[in-house]
Design an enzyme around this catalytic site. Structure first.
Site, PDB file in Angstrom:
ATOM      1  N   ASP A 188      64.190  11.033   8.196  1.00  0.00           N
ATOM      2  CA  ASP A 188      64.946  11.353   6.872  1.00  0.00           C
ATOM      3  C   ASP A 188      64.188  10.341   5.880  1.00  0.00           C
ATOM      4  OD1 ASP A 188      66.222  13.203   8.156  1.00  0.00           O
ATOM      5  OD2 ASP A 188      68.205  12.664   7.342  1.00  0.00           O
ATOM      6  N   HIS A 237      70.217   6.592   7.575  1.00  0.00           N
ATOM      7  CA  HIS A 237      69.876   6.479   6.110  1.00  0.00           C
ATOM      8  C   HIS A 237      70.195   4.955   5.535  1.00  0.00           C
ATOM      9  CE1 HIS A 237      70.529  10.992   5.425  1.00  0.00           C
ATOM     10  NE2 HIS A 237      69.523  10.704   6.018  1.00  0.00           N
ATOM     11  N   CYS A 346      71.219   9.246  -3.016  1.00  0.00           N
ATOM     12  CA  CYS A 346      71.219  10.331  -2.087  1.00  0.00           C
ATOM     13  C   CYS A 346      70.855  11.850  -2.997  1.00  0.00           C
ATOM     14  CB  CYS A 346      72.382  10.462  -1.189  1.00  0.00           C
ATOM     15  SG  CYS A 346      72.821   9.281   0.038  1.00  0.00           S
TER      16      CYS A 346
END
Length: 358
Positions: A188, A237, A346
């Protein structure tokens, strides 16, 4: 701030003046559905039963989240920042997750815009469905932009194979610290941050070593990718672990990484590194539930430049502390976006920061 820049991509840090950005959309978002061991490793235990196929977020929360994202886009435009918005997609119908968190799937490194090879199957088509028009516009702008699309997955995806073993007493148990194997590249984009020519990232439940190798192969010449060792058992993350506010000043989450580990990376040798002194408390009603994140989402702020930083309206103590560091917090309501999985970092992808070299 100067006039809006023409369409191009150029960013190599997290703090230079923001000129162009993608802001996500929340409509028709659904709880992601992945194998049980992945959800247990990454999601708050009290909400695990919601992470199943065709499980929509409450409509009232999505409506408010969309209002918050629209407001964020307006805030950006008023600052002279060019704003792109993704296509509206019925994620529930597509058995996907959301268009609200573009940072997870796209990362600007210099003049390249890199698409993440998601580990989650429910996100496999997210960039194609929601962001292809933006990528096409940027890629055809004759400005030297490189669009790096994620490798196609053909046949069976083997990323979860062999990740559960059998225990004589407890049934299925993880066979590794992480929830994915190394059979194909996976990451990610939100597991990485830019510090000039150095990109700092982490291994996590969604980012594997082959993903890191792939990223190293596609970043523009002159950039390097380094891996930070964290102690977060639920790592997914890095942007609620590190918060670079401006060049030379970073806040970090001391339960997940140490100053000693950060100092192992030459890029931080002369930085002021501050352990966040505030332990965020879980939000209570009437705030919506934090279905996917811990209270440390507080660190998922976004610097507009080396002075101004977007902070969620509820995080008043944190904002007050940031002012002691010379920052100027801009308080923006974002609690319903928080509820569905992220905050300002985000929910955006910075395409142009004026400190980057074209």
């Amino acid at each position: 701030m100067s006039a809006i820049e023409p369409a191009f991509v150029s960013a190599e840090d997290e703090w230079s003046p923001l000129r162009s950005v993608i802001v996500g959309r929340a409509e028709d978002s659904a709880f992601p559905s992945e194998p049980e061991h992945m959800m247990a490793a990454t999601m708050p235990s009290e909400h695990l039963l919601r992470f199943k196929p065709l499980s929509p977020f409450p409509p009232a929360i999505l409506a408010r989240a969309q209002e918050e994202l629209d407001n964020l886009a307006d805030v950006m435009r008023k600052e002279g920042i060019r704003v792109y918005r993704p296509n509206k997609v019925n994620w529930l119908k597509m058995q996907g997750y959301t268009g609200a968190m573009p940072r997870d799937g796209l990362m600007t490194v210099g003049s390249a815009l890199i698409e993440a090879p998601f580990s989650w199957r429910c996100r496999r088509h997210e960039i194609t469905l929601a962001y292809s028009e933006i990528l096409s516009e940027l890629g055809s702008s004759n400005s030297g932009v490189t669009i790096c699309r994620a490798p196609l997955i053909t046949g069976e995806d083997t990323l979860y194979h062999g990740m559960l073993g059998k225990s004589r007493t407890n049934g299925n148990i993880p066979t590794s610290r992480w929830s994915i194997n190394n059979s194909r590249p996976a990451f990610d984009a939100a597991d990485f941050m830019r510090f000039g020519k150095v990109v700092i990232g982490q291994l996590s439940h969604v980012t594997n070593r082959r993903g890191v190798e792939y990223l190293r192969a596609v970043v523009p010449e002159g950039y390097t990718v380094e891996i930070l060792e964290t102690t977060d058992e639920h790592a997914m993350h890095i942007d609620a672990t590190l918060l670079p506010l401006r060049k030379g000043l970073m806040v970090y989450q001391p339960e997940r990484v140490s100053e000693h580990e950060l100092r192992q990376h030459e890029v931080f040798h002369d930085w002021e590194l501050l352990a966040c002194p505030i332990t965020p408390e879980p939000r209570q009603p009437p705030s919506p539930p934090m279905y996917m994140c811990s209270p440390w989402l507080m660190l998922n702020a976004l610097s507009l430049d080396e002075k101004r930083v977007l902070v969620e309206a509820n995080d008043k103590e944190f904002a007050a502390w940031l002012t002691t560091l010379g920052m100027e917090p801009i308080m923006v309501p974002f609690g319903h976006v928080n509820s569905i999985g992220g905050s300002f970092h985000c929910a955006t992808v910075d395409l142009v920061r004026s400190g980057a070299k074209d």
